[in-house]
Design an enzyme around this catalytic site. Sequence first.
Site, PDB file in Angstrom:
ATOM      1  N   ARG A   1     -12.824  -1.869  -5.319  1.00  0.00           N
ATOM      2  CA  ARG A   1     -14.277  -1.660  -4.841  1.00  0.00           C
ATOM      3  C   ARG A   1     -14.833  -2.122  -6.026  1.00  0.00           C
ATOM      4  NH1 ARG A   1     -12.619   2.581  -2.306  1.00  0.00           N
ATOM      5  NH2 ARG A   1     -12.534   2.186   0.295  1.00  0.00           N
TER       6      ARG A   1
ATOM      7  N   LYS B   1     -24.300 -14.994  -8.053  1.00  0.00           N
ATOM      8  CA  LYS B   1     -23.756 -15.338  -6.983  1.00  0.00           C
ATOM      9  C   LYS B   1     -22.138 -15.424  -7.340  1.00  0.00           C
ATOM     10  CE  LYS B   1     -27.068 -17.931  -4.595  1.00  0.00           C
ATOM     11  NZ  LYS B   1     -27.560 -19.314  -4.221  1.00  0.00           N
TER      12      LYS B   1
ATOM     13  N   GLU C   1     -27.828 -30.218 -13.944  1.00  0.00           N
ATOM     14  CA  GLU C   1     -28.720 -28.869 -13.458  1.00  0.00           C
ATOM     15  C   GLU C   1     -29.677 -28.712 -14.538  1.00  0.00           C
ATOM     16  OE1 GLU C   1     -28.226 -27.555 -10.647  1.00  0.00           O
ATOM     17  OE2 GLU C   1     -26.208 -28.006 -10.079  1.00  0.00           O
TER      18      GLU C   1
ATOM     19  N   LYS D   1     -33.867 -20.410 -15.087  1.00  0.00           N
ATOM     20  CA  LYS D   1     -32.869 -20.016 -14.203  1.00  0.00           C
ATOM     21  C   LYS D   1     -33.129 -18.426 -13.908  1.00  0.00           C
ATOM     22  CE  LYS D   1     -28.755 -19.457 -11.435  1.00  0.00           C
ATOM     23  NZ  LYS D   1     -27.450 -20.007 -10.994  1.00  0.00           N
TER      24      LYS D   1
ATOM     25  N   GLU E   1     -32.312 -14.608  -3.053  1.00  0.00           N
ATOM     26  CA  GLU E   1     -32.719 -15.991  -2.448  1.00  0.00           C
ATOM     27  C   GLU E   1     -33.473 -15.940  -1.230  1.00  0.00           C
ATOM     28  OE1 GLU E   1     -29.743 -19.153  -1.515  1.00  0.00           O
ATOM     29  OE2 GLU E   1     -30.485 -19.765  -3.383  1.00  0.00           O
TER      30      GLU E   1
ATOM     31  N   ARG F   1     -36.360 -18.398  -5.220  1.00  0.00           N
ATOM     32  CA  ARG F   1     -34.957 -18.903  -5.776  1.00  0.00           C
ATOM     33  C   ARG F   1     -34.576 -20.088  -5.120  1.00  0.00           C
ATOM     34  NH1 ARG F   1     -29.450 -15.311  -7.242  1.00  0.00           N
ATOM     35  NH2 ARG F   1     -28.220 -17.224  -7.943  1.00  0.00           N
TER      36      ARG F   1
ATOM     37  N   ASN G   1     -32.943 -25.312  -5.558  1.00  0.00           N
ATOM     38  CA  ASN G   1     -32.096 -26.017  -4.539  1.00  0.00           C
ATOM     39  C   ASN G   1     -32.730 -27.441  -4.814  1.00  0.00           C
ATOM     40  OD1 ASN G   1     -30.340 -26.071  -2.617  1.00  0.00           O
ATOM     41  ND2 ASN G   1     -31.629 -26.089  -0.774  1.00  0.00           N
TER      42      ASN G   1
ATOM     43  N   HIS H   1     -30.432 -30.531  -4.046  1.00  0.00           N
ATOM     44  CA  HIS H   1     -29.222 -30.002  -3.358  1.00  0.00           C
ATOM     45  C   HIS H   1     -29.076 -30.094  -1.878  1.00  0.00           C
ATOM     46  CE1 HIS H   1     -28.773 -28.477  -7.340  1.00  0.00           C
ATOM     47  NE2 HIS H   1     -27.505 -27.824  -7.075  1.00  0.00           N
TER      48      HIS H   1
ATOM     49  N   HIS I   1     -25.960 -31.988  -1.986  1.00  0.00           N
ATOM     50  CA  HIS I   1     -24.749 -31.599  -1.249  1.00  0.00           C
ATOM     51  C   HIS I   1     -24.125 -32.360  -0.080  1.00  0.00           C
ATOM     52  CE1 HIS I   1     -25.158 -27.036  -2.432  1.00  0.00           C
ATOM     53  NE2 HIS I   1     -24.206 -27.488  -3.301  1.00  0.00           N
TER      54      HIS I   1
ATOM     55  N   HIS J   1     -20.344 -32.618  -8.920  1.00  0.00           N
ATOM     56  CA  HIS J   1     -21.360 -31.886  -8.304  1.00  0.00           C
ATOM     57  C   HIS J   1     -22.656 -32.514  -9.076  1.00  0.00           C
ATOM     58  CE1 HIS J   1     -23.890 -28.771  -6.667  1.00  0.00           C
ATOM     59  NE2 HIS J   1     -24.283 -28.404  -7.856  1.00  0.00           N
TER      60      HIS J   1
HETATM   61  N1  LIG Z   1     -22.486 -19.082  -8.964  1.00  0.00           N
HETATM   62  C1  LIG Z   1     -23.383 -20.281  -8.735  1.00  0.00           C
HETATM   63  O1  LIG Z   1     -24.548 -19.866  -8.878  1.00  0.00           O
HETATM   64  C2  LIG Z   1     -23.018 -21.450  -8.959  1.00  0.00           C
HETATM   65  C3  LIG Z   1     -23.903 -22.491  -9.328  1.00  0.00           C
HETATM   66  C4  LIG Z   1     -23.678 -23.786  -9.470  1.00  0.00           C
HETATM   67  C5  LIG Z   1     -22.189 -24.101  -9.318  1.00  0.00           C
HETATM   68  N2  LIG Z   1     -21.443 -23.137  -8.929  1.00  0.00           N
HETATM   69  C6  LIG Z   1     -19.718 -23.321  -8.726  1.00  0.00           C
HETATM   70  O2  LIG Z   1     -19.306 -23.849  -9.921  1.00  0.00           O
HETATM   71  C7  LIG Z   1     -18.130 -24.861  -9.687  1.00  0.00           C
HETATM   72  C8  LIG Z   1     -18.264 -26.061 -10.548  1.00  0.00           C
HETATM   73  O3  LIG Z   1     -18.367 -25.360 -11.968  1.00  0.00           O
HETATM   74  P1  LIG Z   1     -17.461 -26.621 -13.026  1.00  0.00           P
HETATM   75  O4  LIG Z   1     -18.146 -27.657 -12.842  1.00  0.00           O
HETATM   76  O5  LIG Z   1     -17.636 -25.771 -14.139  1.00  0.00           O
HETATM   77  O6  LIG Z   1     -15.953 -26.572 -12.516  1.00  0.00           O
HETATM   78  P2  LIG Z   1     -14.574 -26.422 -12.854  1.00  0.00           P
HETATM   79  O7  LIG Z   1     -14.383 -24.892 -13.130  1.00  0.00           O
HETATM   80  O8  LIG Z   1     -13.540 -26.930 -11.724  1.00  0.00           O
HETATM   81  O9  LIG Z   1     -14.478 -27.093 -14.289  1.00  0.00           O
HETATM   82  C9  LIG Z   1     -14.189 -28.518 -14.194  1.00  0.00           C
HETATM   83  C10 LIG Z   1     -12.854 -29.038 -14.616  1.00  0.00           C
HETATM   84  O10 LIG Z   1     -12.828 -28.927 -16.283  1.00  0.00           O
HETATM   85  C11 LIG Z   1     -11.850 -28.088 -16.856  1.00  0.00           C
HETATM   86  N3  LIG Z   1     -12.449 -27.326 -17.906  1.00  0.00           N
HETATM   87  C12 LIG Z   1     -13.134 -26.314 -17.897  1.00  0.00           C
HETATM   88  N4  LIG Z   1     -13.350 -26.112 -19.248  1.00  0.00           N
HETATM   89  C13 LIG Z   1     -12.821 -26.888 -19.939  1.00  0.00           C
HETATM   90  C14 LIG Z   1     -12.973 -27.406 -21.295  1.00  0.00           C
HETATM   91  N5  LIG Z   1     -13.625 -26.217 -22.320  1.00  0.00           N
HETATM   92  N6  LIG Z   1     -11.948 -28.152 -22.148  1.00  0.00           N
HETATM   93  C15 LIG Z   1     -11.586 -29.118 -20.975  1.00  0.00           C
HETATM   94  N7  LIG Z   1     -11.524 -28.704 -19.705  1.00  0.00           N
HETATM   95  C16 LIG Z   1     -11.977 -27.789 -19.388  1.00  0.00           C
HETATM   96  C17 LIG Z   1     -11.345 -27.300 -15.379  1.00  0.00           C
HETATM   97  O11 LIG Z   1     -10.100 -26.980 -15.401  1.00  0.00           O
HETATM   98  C18 LIG Z   1     -11.917 -28.189 -14.255  1.00  0.00           C
HETATM   99  O12 LIG Z   1     -10.571 -28.975 -14.242  1.00  0.00           O
HETATM  100  C19 LIG Z   1     -18.227 -25.169  -8.127  1.00  0.00           C
HETATM  101  O13 LIG Z   1     -17.274 -24.223  -7.369  1.00  0.00           O
HETATM  102  C20 LIG Z   1     -19.666 -24.501  -7.871  1.00  0.00           C
HETATM  103  O14 LIG Z   1     -19.641 -24.186  -6.554  1.00  0.00           O
HETATM  104  C21 LIG Z   1     -21.750 -21.954  -8.884  1.00  0.00           C
HETATM  105 ZN   LIG Z   2     -26.143 -27.267  -8.440  1.00  0.00          ZN
END
Ligand SMILES: NC(=O)c1ccc[n+]([C@@H]2O[C@H](COP(=O)([O-])OP(=O)(O)OC[C@H]3O[C@@H](n4cnc5c(N)ncnc54)[C@H](O)[C@@H]3O)[C@@H](O)[C@H]2O)c1
Ligand SMILES: [Zn+2]
Length: 355
Positions: A113, A135, A177, A215, A225, A229, A233, A236, A240, A255
Amino acid sequence: MQILNLDTYSIFVGDIWKNLQQFLSEKNYSHTFILVDENTMECCLPIFFEKIKNTNSEIIIIPPGEINKTLDTCQHIWSELMRMNADRKSLLINLGGGVIGDMGGFCASTYKRGIDFIQIPTTLLSQVDSSIGGKLGIDFDNVKNSIGVFQNPQAVFIDPIFFDTLPIEEIRSGMAEMLKHGLIQNAAHWEELLKIENLEEVDWEKYIPTSLKVKQHIVEEDPFEKNIRKALNFGHTIGHAVETLFLETETPLRHGEAIAIGMMCEAFLSFKKAGLPENEFQLIFDFFQKKYPQVHLPKEDFPTLINWMRKDKKNENDAINFTMLKGIGEMLINQTCEEKEIIETLEFYNNHTKI
Ligand SMILES: NC(=O)c1ccc[n+]([C@@H]2O[C@H](COP(=O)([O-])OP(=O)(O)OC[C@H]3O[C@@H](n4cnc5c(N)ncnc54)[C@H](O)[C@@H]3O)[C@@H](O)[C@H]2O)c1
Ligand SMILES: [Zn+2]
């Protein structure tokens, strides 16, 4: 070092390690677990251990990438926590990009929990975007982020030191972003970012707090949201859909790359419908076209793209919801479009982008 104080937790930006050490000592957790993927285990965990002494942490390792942001991986994380006797006084440290942060936070929030977790984001995208806002979640049935919760971490520790090993494409993707934050609410931030010439030589500590503040203010006003919020988007709705279209191809888009294309298209819609001045639209379109990878959107895929836009979580009453720009730094939420206007936009994009 800069500190942003949010309602229930703080974000530390810069040389975070003294504050992190202090946080860990003060909280005196019964166990500390560090969640990494194979890449952050190699690139980021050694930095962590060099800077933080005597944590007695257990490591949980998962394979990298969005493809592993699944219930199966959560089961592995929960099993590891069980196996290593994590109790409710334990801490989970999420050391990685957005995938680690979203999924680790989700696992922590549901394990027994809810146990405490902190975010140490290691990509630009996770530092300026996913690590704040509460999120958390995973992908399910091929729908991104469809299972999850809203829950805040105990703290977020952001240090650009991790970018030394991050591929430049990942930096560029995260920067999309930040540019979005500028476009929707801070024209000065957008202009500052436009001046950056070499992505390998940026003093990120100078830009990250400004981006986070955009943000932060939006999220604090509307944590769940319901209205404002949706501003986040921008780019997006179309972005997306484009991301999904290219997901299974040989050339998937990151992304931020997909969102850059989304912003080009939605800037066009903003010019047509929301009063974005033509010169500002042109500036936005030309910038992303020059700095980000471009694609051709096949006409036969338009219906599929529009279908995905319809399924977006942010829609209500069947209409396709957009955030548009009235000007650079000024957005309008809850704008809707007819299908023919979206088709016109996709055609404009195809006809005016150089691949
Ligand atoms: N929660 C939210 O509000 C929110 C907002 C935007 C995106 N997201 C989510 O975030 C995710 C994308 O995040 P991301 O782009 O960080 O992706 P990710 O976590 O997949 O990282 C990208 C790649 O870089 C590698 N990596 C990470 N740090 C590194 C470093 N310092 N050196 C070398 N390699 C490294 C990872 O292993 C991965 O292969 C998606 O799942 C998306 O849905 C969430
Ligand atoms: Zn985004």
